[in-house]
Design a protein around this motif. Structure first.
Motif, PDB file in Angstrom:
ATOM      1  N   UNK A 200       3.046 -54.599  22.768  1.00  0.00           N
ATOM      2  CA  UNK A 200       2.900 -55.204  24.091  1.00  0.00           C
ATOM      3  C   UNK A 200       2.161 -56.536  23.978  1.00  0.00           C
ATOM      4  N   UNK A 201       2.200 -57.330  25.081  1.00  0.00           N
ATOM      5  CA  UNK A 201       1.494 -58.615  25.096  1.00  0.00           C
ATOM      6  C   UNK A 201      -0.008 -58.411  24.912  1.00  0.00           C
ATOM      7  N   UNK A 202      -0.549 -57.357  25.520  1.00  0.00           N
ATOM      8  CA  UNK A 202      -1.979 -57.079  25.379  1.00  0.00           C
ATOM      9  C   UNK A 202      -2.336 -56.767  23.928  1.00  0.00           C
ATOM     10  N   UNK A 203      -1.508 -55.962  23.259  1.00  0.00           N
ATOM     11  CA  UNK A 203      -1.766 -55.618  21.855  1.00  0.00           C
ATOM     12  C   UNK A 203      -1.648 -56.859  20.964  1.00  0.00           C
ATOM     13  N   UNK A 204      -0.660 -57.710  21.254  1.00  0.00           N
ATOM     14  CA  UNK A 204      -0.482 -58.928  20.455  1.00  0.00           C
ATOM     15  C   UNK A 204      -1.684 -59.855  20.599  1.00  0.00           C
ATOM     16  N   UNK A 205      -2.234 -59.953  21.814  1.00  0.00           N
ATOM     17  CA  UNK A 205      -3.416 -60.786  22.030  1.00  0.00           C
ATOM     18  C   UNK A 205      -4.614 -60.238  21.260  1.00  0.00           C
ATOM     19  N   UNK A 206      -4.871 -58.933  21.379  1.00  0.00           N
ATOM     20  CA  UNK A 206      -6.019 -58.321  20.704  1.00  0.00           C
ATOM     21  C   UNK A 206      -5.905 -58.493  19.184  1.00  0.00           C
ATOM     22  N   UNK A 207      -4.707 -58.265  18.655  1.00  0.00           N
ATOM     23  CA  UNK A 207      -4.556 -58.360  17.203  1.00  0.00           C
ATOM     24  C   UNK A 207      -4.697 -59.804  16.725  1.00  0.00           C
ATOM     25  N   UNK A 208      -4.144 -60.754  17.496  1.00  0.00           N
ATOM     26  CA  UNK A 208      -4.260 -62.158  17.097  1.00  0.00           C
ATOM     27  C   UNK A 208      -5.723 -62.586  17.062  1.00  0.00           C
ATOM     28  N   UNK A 209      -6.509 -62.156  18.059  1.00  0.00           N
ATOM     29  CA  UNK A 209      -7.934 -62.496  18.096  1.00  0.00           C
ATOM     30  C   UNK A 209      -8.668 -61.821  16.950  1.00  0.00           C
ATOM     31  N   UNK A 210      -8.385 -60.547  16.737  1.00  0.00           N
ATOM     32  CA  UNK A 210      -9.042 -59.794  15.662  1.00  0.00           C
ATOM     33  C   UNK A 210      -8.768 -60.456  14.316  1.00  0.00           C
ATOM     34  N   UNK A 211      -7.515 -60.795  14.070  1.00  0.00           N
ATOM     35  CA  UNK A 211      -7.153 -61.378  12.774  1.00  0.00           C
ATOM     36  C   UNK A 211      -7.787 -62.761  12.592  1.00  0.00           C
ATOM     37  N   UNK A 244     -21.531 -61.984  19.068  1.00  0.00           N
ATOM     38  CA  UNK A 244     -20.576 -62.238  20.139  1.00  0.00           C
ATOM     39  C   UNK A 244     -19.991 -60.945  20.695  1.00  0.00           C
ATOM     40  N   UNK A 245     -19.852 -60.922  22.029  1.00  0.00           N
ATOM     41  CA  UNK A 245     -19.036 -59.901  22.692  1.00  0.00           C
ATOM     42  C   UNK A 245     -17.692 -60.554  22.982  1.00  0.00           C
ATOM     43  N   UNK A 246     -16.646 -60.057  22.357  1.00  0.00           N
ATOM     44  CA  UNK A 246     -15.323 -60.672  22.448  1.00  0.00           C
ATOM     45  C   UNK A 246     -14.532 -59.985  23.554  1.00  0.00           C
ATOM     46  N   UNK A 247     -14.070 -60.786  24.517  1.00  0.00           N
ATOM     47  CA  UNK A 247     -13.271 -60.272  25.639  1.00  0.00           C
ATOM     48  C   UNK A 247     -11.916 -60.961  25.600  1.00  0.00           C
ATOM     49  N   UNK A 248     -10.852 -60.183  25.501  1.00  0.00           N
ATOM     50  CA  UNK A 248      -9.498 -60.722  25.448  1.00  0.00           C
ATOM     51  C   UNK A 248      -8.886 -60.716  26.851  1.00  0.00           C
ATOM     52  N   UNK A 275     -17.587 -64.231  24.595  1.00  0.00           N
ATOM     53  CA  UNK A 275     -16.529 -65.164  24.222  1.00  0.00           C
ATOM     54  C   UNK A 275     -15.218 -64.678  24.829  1.00  0.00           C
ATOM     55  N   UNK A 276     -14.633 -65.497  25.718  1.00  0.00           N
ATOM     56  CA  UNK A 276     -13.332 -65.204  26.307  1.00  0.00           C
ATOM     57  C   UNK A 276     -12.248 -65.727  25.376  1.00  0.00           C
ATOM     58  N   UNK A 280      -2.701 -69.472  24.353  1.00  0.00           N
ATOM     59  CA  UNK A 280      -2.074 -70.433  25.254  1.00  0.00           C
ATOM     60  C   UNK A 280      -0.563 -70.392  25.111  1.00  0.00           C
ATOM     61  N   UNK A 281       0.109 -71.270  25.832  1.00  0.00           N
ATOM     62  CA  UNK A 281       1.575 -71.263  25.841  1.00  0.00           C
ATOM     63  C   UNK A 281       2.166 -71.591  24.476  1.00  0.00           C
ATOM     64  N   UNK A 282       1.397 -72.255  23.639  1.00  0.00           N
ATOM     65  CA  UNK A 282       1.877 -72.602  22.293  1.00  0.00           C
ATOM     66  C   UNK A 282       1.514 -71.538  21.264  1.00  0.00           C
ATOM     67  N   UNK A 283       0.869 -70.440  21.703  1.00  0.00           N
ATOM     68  CA  UNK A 283       0.504 -69.372  20.788  1.00  0.00           C
ATOM     69  C   UNK A 283      -0.790 -69.598  20.049  1.00  0.00           C
ATOM     70  N   UNK A 284      -1.558 -70.614  20.478  1.00  0.00           N
ATOM     71  CA  UNK A 284      -2.849 -70.888  19.847  1.00  0.00           C
ATOM     72  C   UNK A 284      -3.957 -70.105  20.563  1.00  0.00           C
ATOM     73  N   UNK A 285      -4.965 -69.711  19.804  1.00  0.00           N
ATOM     74  CA  UNK A 285      -6.070 -68.939  20.378  1.00  0.00           C
ATOM     75  C   UNK A 285      -7.096 -69.902  20.974  1.00  0.00           C
ATOM     76  N   UNK A 286      -7.469 -69.640  22.228  1.00  0.00           N
ATOM     77  CA  UNK A 286      -8.471 -70.447  22.915  1.00  0.00           C
ATOM     78  C   UNK A 286      -9.741 -69.618  23.077  1.00  0.00           C
ATOM     79  N   UNK A 287     -10.869 -70.166  22.672  1.00  0.00           N
ATOM     80  CA  UNK A 287     -12.155 -69.486  22.789  1.00  0.00           C
ATOM     81  C   UNK A 287     -13.014 -70.220  23.830  1.00  0.00           C
ATOM     82  N   UNK A 288     -13.573 -69.447  24.758  1.00  0.00           N
ATOM     83  CA  UNK A 288     -14.491 -70.002  25.753  1.00  0.00           C
ATOM     84  C   UNK A 288     -15.737 -69.133  25.776  1.00  0.00           C
ATOM     85  N   UNK A 289     -16.885 -69.734  25.486  1.00  0.00           N
ATOM     86  CA  UNK A 289     -18.130 -68.962  25.446  1.00  0.00           C
ATOM     87  C   UNK A 289     -18.862 -69.050  26.777  1.00  0.00           C
TER      88      UNK A 289
END
Length: 296
Positions: A200-211, A244-248, A275-276, A280-289
Protein backbone atom coordinates in the motif's frame (compact mmCIF):
# COMPACT_ATOMS: atom_id res chain seq x y z
CA UNK A 1 31.18 -16.68 9.73
CA UNK A 2 31.77 -13.99 7.08
CA UNK A 3 29.33 -11.22 6.23
CA UNK A 4 29.75 -8.40 3.71
CA UNK A 5 27.79 -5.17 3.67
CA UNK A 6 27.43 -4.71 -0.09
CA UNK A 7 24.52 -6.13 -2.06
CA UNK A 8 25.01 -9.72 -3.15
CA UNK A 9 23.21 -13.03 -3.38
CA UNK A 10 21.45 -14.10 -0.20
CA UNK A 11 23.02 -17.52 -0.61
CA UNK A 12 26.26 -16.07 0.77
CA UNK A 13 24.58 -15.09 4.04
CA UNK A 14 23.61 -17.41 6.85
CA UNK A 15 20.93 -15.13 8.31
CA UNK A 16 17.56 -16.82 8.03
CA UNK A 17 14.36 -15.00 8.95
CA UNK A 18 11.53 -17.41 9.63
CA UNK A 19 8.02 -16.32 8.70
CA UNK A 20 5.41 -17.68 11.09
CA UNK A 21 1.93 -16.45 10.15
CA UNK A 22 2.34 -12.65 10.39
CA UNK A 23 5.48 -12.69 12.55
CA UNK A 24 9.10 -12.61 11.41
CA UNK A 25 11.55 -14.32 13.73
CA UNK A 26 15.28 -14.98 14.02
CA UNK A 27 15.99 -18.02 16.20
CA UNK A 28 19.78 -18.11 15.96
CA UNK A 29 21.75 -16.25 18.63
CA UNK A 30 24.65 -15.63 16.25
CA UNK A 31 22.31 -14.24 13.56
CA UNK A 32 20.63 -11.98 16.12
CA UNK A 33 24.02 -10.62 17.10
CA UNK A 34 25.12 -10.11 13.50
CA UNK A 35 22.03 -8.21 12.35
CA UNK A 36 22.48 -5.79 15.26
CA UNK A 37 26.24 -5.32 15.23
CA UNK A 38 26.85 -5.48 11.48
CA UNK A 39 23.58 -4.30 9.95
CA UNK A 40 22.14 -1.98 12.64
CA UNK A 41 18.87 -3.91 12.87
CA UNK A 42 17.61 -3.99 16.47
CA UNK A 43 14.35 -5.99 16.49
CA UNK A 44 12.61 -7.05 19.70
CA UNK A 45 13.42 -10.05 21.89
CA UNK A 46 10.17 -11.87 22.67
CA UNK A 47 11.09 -15.21 24.29
CA UNK A 48 11.49 -16.13 27.94
CA UNK A 49 14.85 -17.08 29.40
CA UNK A 50 15.18 -20.83 30.17
CA UNK A 51 16.55 -20.17 33.67
CA UNK A 52 14.05 -17.37 34.46
CA UNK A 53 10.78 -18.21 32.72
CA UNK A 54 8.48 -16.52 35.27
CA UNK A 55 9.45 -12.91 34.52
CA UNK A 56 9.21 -10.51 31.60
CA UNK A 57 11.86 -7.94 32.52
CA UNK A 58 14.66 -9.64 30.58
CA UNK A 59 13.67 -11.53 27.43
CA UNK A 60 15.53 -13.81 25.04
CA UNK A 61 15.19 -15.48 21.66
CA UNK A 62 13.47 -15.44 19.27
CA UNK A 63 14.21 -11.97 17.91
CA UNK A 64 11.11 -10.52 16.25
CA UNK A 65 11.56 -8.08 13.36
CA UNK A 66 9.14 -5.55 11.95
CA UNK A 67 8.23 -5.63 8.26
CA UNK A 68 10.53 -2.73 7.37
CA UNK A 69 13.51 -4.43 9.02
CA UNK A 70 12.82 -7.66 7.16
CA UNK A 71 12.42 -5.96 3.78
CA UNK A 72 15.63 -3.96 4.25
CA UNK A 73 17.69 -7.04 5.13
CA UNK A 74 16.31 -8.87 2.10
CA UNK A 75 16.78 -5.96 -0.32
CA UNK A 76 20.36 -5.43 0.84
CA UNK A 77 21.11 -9.11 0.39
CA UNK A 78 21.85 -9.66 4.07
CA UNK A 79 19.18 -12.30 4.75
CA UNK A 80 16.52 -14.48 3.24
CA UNK A 81 12.92 -15.07 4.28
CA UNK A 82 12.00 -18.72 4.75
CA UNK A 83 9.38 -21.02 6.18
CA UNK A 84 10.36 -24.03 8.26
CA UNK A 85 9.42 -27.40 6.82
CA UNK A 86 9.60 -30.53 8.95
CA UNK A 87 10.07 -33.88 7.24
CA UNK A 88 9.73 -37.25 8.92
CA UNK A 89 13.11 -38.50 10.03
CA UNK A 90 14.27 -42.05 9.43
CA UNK A 91 14.47 -44.71 12.12
CA UNK A 92 18.21 -44.17 12.55
CA UNK A 93 17.74 -40.52 13.49
CA UNK A 94 14.95 -41.31 15.95
CA UNK A 95 16.95 -44.12 17.54
CA UNK A 96 19.99 -41.85 17.92
CA UNK A 97 17.82 -39.27 19.65
CA UNK A 98 16.35 -41.85 22.04
CA UNK A 99 19.85 -43.21 22.77
CA UNK A 100 21.17 -39.72 23.61
CA UNK A 101 18.14 -39.16 25.82
CA UNK A 102 18.75 -42.45 27.68
CA UNK A 103 22.45 -41.67 28.13
CA UNK A 104 21.55 -38.27 29.54
CA UNK A 105 19.07 -39.88 31.95
CA UNK A 106 21.62 -42.42 33.20
CA UNK A 107 24.24 -39.71 33.68
CA UNK A 108 21.75 -37.61 35.63
CA UNK A 109 21.07 -40.59 37.93
CA UNK A 110 24.78 -40.82 38.76
CA UNK A 111 25.03 -37.08 39.37
CA UNK A 112 21.89 -37.12 41.50
CA UNK A 113 23.24 -39.93 43.69
CA UNK A 114 26.59 -38.20 44.09
CA UNK A 115 24.90 -34.99 45.22
CA UNK A 116 22.58 -36.96 47.50
CA UNK A 117 25.53 -38.73 49.18
CA UNK A 118 27.21 -35.40 49.89
CA UNK A 119 24.01 -34.11 51.43
CA UNK A 120 23.55 -37.29 53.51
CA UNK A 121 27.12 -37.10 54.78
CA UNK A 122 26.52 -33.54 55.91
CA UNK A 123 23.25 -34.46 57.65
CA UNK A 124 24.40 -37.85 59.03
CA UNK A 125 24.66 -36.72 62.71
CA UNK A 126 21.08 -35.42 62.60
CA UNK A 127 19.87 -38.64 60.96
CA UNK A 128 21.51 -40.72 63.70
CA UNK A 129 19.97 -38.53 66.41
CA UNK A 130 16.59 -38.96 64.77
CA UNK A 131 16.95 -42.73 64.68
CA UNK A 132 17.97 -42.74 68.36
CA UNK A 133 14.90 -40.70 69.29
CA UNK A 134 12.67 -43.05 67.33
CA UNK A 135 14.26 -46.13 68.92
CA UNK A 136 13.93 -44.72 72.43
CA UNK A 137 10.29 -43.88 71.81
CA UNK A 138 9.58 -47.47 70.82
CA UNK A 139 11.45 -48.72 73.88
CA UNK A 140 9.36 -46.42 76.10
CA UNK A 141 6.18 -47.85 74.62
CA UNK A 142 7.38 -51.41 75.28
CA UNK A 143 8.34 -50.43 78.83
CA UNK A 144 4.86 -49.04 79.47
CA UNK A 145 3.44 -52.41 78.44
CA UNK A 146 5.42 -54.06 81.24
CA UNK A 147 8.44 -55.28 79.36
CA UNK A 148 11.80 -55.20 81.14
CA UNK A 149 14.04 -52.90 79.05
CA UNK A 150 17.67 -52.61 80.27
CA UNK A 151 19.28 -49.16 80.21
CA UNK A 152 21.99 -50.47 77.92
CA UNK A 153 19.49 -50.60 75.06
CA UNK A 154 18.80 -46.88 75.50
CA UNK A 155 22.49 -46.09 75.55
CA UNK A 156 23.49 -48.32 72.63
CA UNK A 157 25.16 -46.48 69.77
CA UNK A 158 23.63 -46.58 66.29
CA UNK A 159 26.15 -47.25 63.57
CA UNK A 160 25.16 -45.81 60.21
CA UNK A 161 27.19 -45.14 57.09
CA UNK A 162 26.19 -43.20 54.01
CA UNK A 163 26.87 -46.32 51.94
CA UNK A 164 24.20 -48.18 53.95
CA UNK A 165 21.45 -45.73 52.97
CA UNK A 166 19.56 -46.71 49.83
CA UNK A 167 19.23 -43.86 47.34
CA UNK A 168 16.48 -44.44 44.76
CA UNK A 169 16.90 -43.45 41.12
CA UNK A 170 15.18 -40.30 39.92
CA UNK A 171 12.11 -41.00 37.81
CA UNK A 172 12.53 -40.40 34.12
CA UNK A 173 9.67 -37.91 34.09
CA UNK A 174 11.67 -35.77 36.52
CA UNK A 175 14.88 -35.69 34.49
CA UNK A 176 16.20 -32.41 33.13
CA UNK A 177 15.84 -32.05 29.38
CA UNK A 178 17.45 -29.68 26.92
CA UNK A 179 14.94 -27.53 25.07
CA UNK A 180 15.92 -27.58 21.38
CA UNK A 181 15.20 -24.68 19.03
CA UNK A 182 14.31 -27.14 16.28
CA UNK A 183 12.48 -30.45 16.24
CA UNK A 184 14.98 -33.06 17.38
CA UNK A 185 13.22 -36.07 15.86
CA UNK A 186 12.41 -34.64 12.43
CA UNK A 187 14.50 -33.34 9.58
CA UNK A 188 14.33 -29.55 9.31
CA UNK A 189 14.48 -27.80 5.94
CA UNK A 190 13.72 -24.25 4.84
CA UNK A 191 11.54 -23.12 1.97
CA UNK A 192 11.98 -19.61 0.49
CA UNK A 193 8.95 -17.36 0.86
CA UNK A 194 7.58 -14.88 -1.69
CA UNK A 195 6.48 -11.80 0.22
CA UNK A 196 4.58 -8.79 -1.12
CA UNK A 197 5.77 -5.82 0.94
CA UNK A 198 5.48 -2.89 0.70
CA UNK A 199 2.12 -2.97 -1.06
CA UNK A 200 0.00 0.00 0.00
CA UNK A 201 0.98 3.69 -0.27
CA UNK A 202 1.28 3.86 3.52
CA UNK A 203 3.63 0.85 3.61
CA UNK A 204 5.72 2.28 0.75
CA UNK A 205 6.10 5.59 2.62
CA UNK A 206 7.12 3.91 5.90
CA UNK A 207 9.63 1.64 4.18
CA UNK A 208 11.14 4.46 2.11
CA UNK A 209 11.65 6.55 5.28
CA UNK A 210 13.02 3.59 7.23
CA UNK A 211 15.49 2.69 4.49
CA UNK A 212 16.67 6.27 3.96
CA UNK A 213 17.32 6.83 7.67
CA UNK A 214 19.11 3.48 7.89
CA UNK A 215 21.32 4.36 4.93
CA UNK A 216 22.21 7.60 6.71
CA UNK A 217 23.64 5.51 9.57
CA UNK A 218 20.78 5.61 12.10
CA UNK A 219 19.51 2.82 14.34
CA UNK A 220 15.71 2.65 14.06
CA UNK A 221 13.10 1.11 16.33
CA UNK A 222 9.32 1.32 16.70
CA UNK A 223 8.03 4.72 17.80
CA UNK A 224 4.61 3.67 19.05
CA UNK A 225 5.35 4.45 22.70
CA UNK A 226 6.05 8.08 21.72
CA UNK A 227 3.18 8.44 19.28
CA UNK A 228 5.26 8.12 16.11
CA UNK A 229 6.10 5.54 13.49
CA UNK A 230 9.79 5.15 14.35
CA UNK A 231 12.44 6.30 16.81
CA UNK A 232 15.82 7.23 15.37
CA UNK A 233 19.05 6.73 17.35
CA UNK A 234 22.55 8.02 16.56
CA UNK A 235 24.01 4.71 17.80
CA UNK A 236 23.02 1.44 19.38
CA UNK A 237 19.87 1.95 21.54
CA UNK A 238 21.59 0.14 24.40
CA UNK A 239 24.07 3.05 24.61
CA UNK A 240 22.21 6.08 23.24
CA UNK A 241 18.89 7.86 23.68
CA UNK A 242 16.83 8.48 20.57
CA UNK A 243 17.05 11.94 18.99
CA UNK A 244 14.03 11.89 16.67
CA UNK A 245 10.41 10.80 16.74
CA UNK A 246 9.68 9.95 13.11
CA UNK A 247 6.11 10.53 11.89
CA UNK A 248 5.19 9.44 8.36
CA UNK A 249 2.43 11.50 6.70
CA UNK A 250 1.21 11.61 3.08
CA UNK A 251 2.60 14.61 1.18
CA UNK A 252 -0.79 16.11 0.25
CA UNK A 253 -2.58 15.28 3.51
CA UNK A 254 -3.77 18.39 5.39
CA UNK A 255 -2.20 18.93 8.79
CA UNK A 256 -4.15 21.07 11.25
CA UNK A 257 -2.57 23.39 13.78
CA UNK A 258 -3.78 21.22 16.65
CA UNK A 259 -1.81 18.23 15.35
CA UNK A 260 1.32 20.36 14.99
CA UNK A 261 0.99 21.70 18.52
CA UNK A 262 0.35 18.20 19.89
CA UNK A 263 3.43 16.74 18.22
CA UNK A 264 5.56 19.74 19.18
CA UNK A 265 4.56 19.52 22.84
CA UNK A 266 5.10 15.74 22.84
CA UNK A 267 8.59 16.01 21.42
CA UNK A 268 9.55 18.74 23.89
CA UNK A 269 8.22 16.81 26.89
CA UNK A 270 10.40 13.80 26.08
CA UNK A 271 13.37 15.91 24.87
CA UNK A 272 13.22 14.71 21.27
CA UNK A 273 12.68 16.35 17.89
CA UNK A 274 9.57 15.37 15.93
CA UNK A 275 10.36 14.81 12.25
CA UNK A 276 7.53 14.76 9.69
CA UNK A 277 8.40 12.56 6.70
CA UNK A 278 6.63 12.50 3.33
CA UNK A 279 7.21 11.46 -0.27
CA UNK A 280 6.76 14.31 -2.74
CA UNK A 281 5.37 13.96 -6.24
CA UNK A 282 8.83 13.11 -7.57
CA UNK A 283 9.28 10.30 -5.02
CA UNK A 284 11.81 12.21 -2.93
CA UNK A 285 11.66 12.09 0.87
CA UNK A 286 10.90 15.42 2.56
CA UNK A 287 11.85 15.91 6.21
CA UNK A 288 10.31 18.66 8.36
CA UNK A 289 11.37 18.98 11.99
CA UNK A 290 9.17 20.40 14.76
CA UNK A 291 10.70 22.02 17.82
CA UNK A 292 8.74 23.79 20.56
CA UNK A 293 10.14 27.25 21.29
CA UNK A 294 8.04 27.92 24.38
CA UNK A 295 6.68 31.22 23.03
CA UNK A 296 2.97 31.63 23.81
Amino acid sequence: MFYETNKMSTAKFAVKITKFQNDFLIWSASDSRVVREEFRIVGTLTGCLPRAPHQNTHLGLPLQLCKEEVRLLIDKGFAELVETVYEDANDTTRNEFKQREQESYERQIDLFKEDRKVELKRCLPKIIEGKKAKRNKLLDERKKKGEDIPDSEYEAEIELRVEDIAIPDIEKRHMMVQTPLECATKKTTYKPVDWDFPHTDSEKLRYAVFRDLWERGHFITSGLKFGGDFLSYPGDPSRFHSFFIVVCRPYREPLCAGDIVTMGRLGTSVKKTVVLCSLDDAGRICYTSLQWTGIS
